[in-house]
Scaffold this motif. Structure first.
Motif, short mmCIF file in Angstrom:
data_model
loop_
_atom_site.label_atom_id
_atom_site.label_comp_id
_atom_site.label_asym_id
_atom_site.label_seq_id
_atom_site.Cartn_x
_atom_site.Cartn_y
_atom_site.Cartn_z
N TYR A 177 0.82 -1.21 0.00
CA TYR A 177 0.00 0.00 0.00
C TYR A 177 0.86 1.26 0.00
N VAL A 178 1.95 1.24 0.75
CA VAL A 178 2.83 2.40 0.81
C VAL A 178 3.39 2.71 -0.58
N GLU A 179 3.96 1.71 -1.22
CA GLU A 179 4.54 1.93 -2.55
C GLU A 179 3.46 2.26 -3.57
N GLY A 180 2.32 1.59 -3.47
CA GLY A 180 1.23 1.86 -4.40
C GLY A 180 0.75 3.30 -4.32
N ALA A 181 0.70 3.83 -3.10
CA ALA A 181 0.25 5.21 -2.92
C ALA A 181 1.22 6.20 -3.54
N PHE A 182 2.51 6.02 -3.29
CA PHE A 182 3.50 6.94 -3.87
C PHE A 182 3.56 6.80 -5.39
N ARG A 183 3.42 5.58 -5.87
CA ARG A 183 3.45 5.38 -7.32
C ARG A 183 2.22 6.03 -7.99
N ARG B 85 12.30 -2.40 6.86
CA ARG B 85 12.01 -2.49 5.43
C ARG B 85 13.03 -1.71 4.60
N LEU B 86 13.58 -0.64 5.16
CA LEU B 86 14.62 0.10 4.44
C LEU B 86 15.85 -0.78 4.23
N PHE B 87 16.14 -1.66 5.19
CA PHE B 87 17.26 -2.59 5.08
C PHE B 87 17.13 -3.45 3.82
N GLY B 88 15.90 -3.76 3.42
CA GLY B 88 15.67 -4.60 2.25
C GLY B 88 15.59 -3.83 0.94
N HIS B 89 15.96 -2.55 0.94
CA HIS B 89 15.94 -1.73 -0.26
C HIS B 89 17.36 -1.36 -0.70
N THR B 90 17.46 -0.95 -1.94
CA THR B 90 18.73 -0.50 -2.52
C THR B 90 18.54 0.92 -3.04
N ASN C 1 11.63 -3.64 -9.33
CA ASN C 1 10.56 -2.76 -8.87
C ASN C 1 11.23 -1.53 -8.27
N HIS C 2 10.98 -0.34 -8.82
CA HIS C 2 11.77 0.82 -8.43
C HIS C 2 10.96 2.11 -8.53
N LEU C 3 11.45 3.14 -7.87
CA LEU C 3 10.93 4.50 -7.97
C LEU C 3 12.12 5.42 -8.22
N ILE C 4 11.91 6.47 -9.02
CA ILE C 4 12.98 7.39 -9.40
C ILE C 4 12.54 8.81 -9.10
N ALA C 5 13.48 9.65 -8.65
CA ALA C 5 13.18 11.07 -8.44
C ALA C 5 14.34 11.91 -8.95
N PHE C 6 14.00 13.08 -9.51
CA PHE C 6 15.02 14.04 -9.92
C PHE C 6 15.36 14.89 -8.71
N ALA C 7 16.65 14.96 -8.37
CA ALA C 7 17.08 15.60 -7.13
C ALA C 7 17.68 16.99 -7.33
N GLY C 8 17.72 17.47 -8.58
CA GLY C 8 18.38 18.74 -8.86
C GLY C 8 19.83 18.52 -9.25
N ARG C 9 20.46 19.55 -9.84
CA ARG C 9 21.86 19.50 -10.25
C ARG C 9 22.15 18.34 -11.22
N PHE D 193 19.77 12.10 -10.28
CA PHE D 193 18.59 11.28 -10.04
C PHE D 193 18.89 10.27 -8.93
N VAL D 194 17.87 9.95 -8.15
CA VAL D 194 17.99 8.92 -7.12
C VAL D 194 16.92 7.87 -7.37
N ALA D 195 17.32 6.61 -7.34
CA ALA D 195 16.37 5.50 -7.51
C ALA D 195 16.37 4.64 -6.26
N MET D 196 15.19 4.21 -5.86
CA MET D 196 15.05 3.25 -4.76
C MET D 196 14.48 1.97 -5.34
N ILE D 197 15.20 0.88 -5.12
CA ILE D 197 14.79 -0.44 -5.61
C ILE D 197 14.28 -1.24 -4.42
N SER D 198 13.11 -1.86 -4.56
CA SER D 198 12.48 -2.51 -3.41
C SER D 198 12.99 -3.94 -3.19
N GLN D 199 14.29 -4.10 -3.32
CA GLN D 199 14.96 -5.33 -2.91
C GLN D 199 16.44 -5.00 -2.69
N ARG D 200 17.08 -5.82 -1.91
CA ARG D 200 18.50 -5.62 -1.63
C ARG D 200 19.31 -6.29 -2.74
#
Length: 312
Positions: free
Chosen positions: A94-100, A182-187, A227-235, A238-245
């Motif tokens: 639900y958390v990832e679904g909401a942000f996506r 859960r953050l431990f299981g992300h990259t 499974n990932h999310l990407i954001a533009f951080a400026g300069r 880009f930062v990507a979070m992958i929902s697995q380690r």
């Protein structure tokens, strides 16, 4: 900070009464409440009303808050309006679904007064900044008769054309919502457009945003097996979070991004815009017993991409 007009959507009338009491106590009195997604969409489509912030529950009958969020983002007037999910749903699905779907933040029930005050203050700051930019854009458009998008080189901005991209603040909020386990299981991995500053000065705001959107699409394609999310951080970062380690094959990701961007080479040449060149940083992980903060983890990822740029 200007007064904020808020629409809250929840099928629980008791919770809405409680929310009204809490928000009134902290200075947000212009609150409007409805009990379903259908009622919310009817309000939002009425152009005689305009809301600055939306608070959505997830677990509602007929239309979930996530589906409602997705439909709201399809409304031109609410494409960028801050959306906070206020819900008892805590699982990653639900958390990832909401942000996506386009949510900017995620607050768990029961609502803590200090937490909601902090989140709404951040929304207010975001709205003030957007109003400032809109004023500048309107003035430029009036003075010169040309459409314009005002962007800063240093600051993040939203890229809406790529399905896996969310706003940078939303990515930080997503990571904070995960909690340590859960953050431990992300990259986390970052990407740096090495010639972003040259691109920024070679074109206007629209051209720069479009170029960064092309880079986002290339990164999205390179990470398609995750499974990932990407954001533009400026300069140009880009930062990507992958929902697995995991550990990425940096060279393979780099080749995929380079190949995708090469398709635009003739277009960039015709427009006189430098071809974007991207460096991939090393993957970063939170330690299970470490106290590494979300912001530090993201900083480490961005620093790794900058180091990769220095040696390329």
């Amino acid at each position: 900070m200007e007064p904020m007009r808020i629409l809250a959507v929840d099928d629980d009338p008791v919770f809405l009464l409680l929310l009204e009491h809490i928000l009134s106590d902290i200075g947000y009195s212009d609150l409007h409440c409805v009990g379903s997604g259908a009622e919310a969409l009817a309000r939002l489509r009425d152009r005689t009303q305009r809301f600055d912030c939306l608070l959505l529950d997830i677990d509602m009958p007929e239309m979930t808050g996530i589906e409602l969020c997705r439909r709201i983002r399809a409304l031109p007037d609410y494409r960028d309006t801050p959306i906070l999910m206020i819900t008892a749903m805590k699982t990653l699905q639900y958390v990832e679904g909401a942000f996506r779907a386009g949510a900017n933040d995620y607050v768990h029930k029961p609502v803590d007064e200090l937490e909601i005050r902090t989140r709404l203050r951040m929304v207010g700051d975001l709205l003030d900044e957007r109003r400032r930019r809109a004023s500048v854009e309107s003035r430029i458009s009036t003075d010169f008769g040309l459409p314009n998008v005002v962007v800063s080189f240093d600051e993040p901005f939203a890229i809406n054309e790529v399905g896996s991209t969310i706003e940078y603040l939303a990515l930080e909020n997503y990571a904070l919502t995960l909690g340590r386990l859960r953050l431990f299981g992300h990259t986390v991995v970052s990407f740096k457009v090495t010639n972003a500053e040259s691109i920024f000065f070679a074109t206007d705001g629209i051209g720069y945003v479009d170029t960064m959107a092309n880079v986002a699409a290339a990164i999205d394609g390179a990470l398609k097996s995750f499974n990932h999310l990407i954001a533009f951080a400026g300069r140009g970062e880009f930062v990507a979070m992958i929902s697995q380690r995991c550990s990425l094959e940096t060279a393979t990701v780099q080749d995929s991004i380079d190949s995708a961007l090469e398709r635009y080479a003739r277009l960039y040449d015709a427009l006189g815009i430098p071809m974007p060149r991207v460096c991939v940083g090393e993957t970063q992980h939170a330690g299970f017993f470490s106290r590494t903060s979300v912001k530090q983890l993201i900083r480490d990822a961005r620093e790794s991409a900058r180091r990769a740029m220095a040696v390329r």
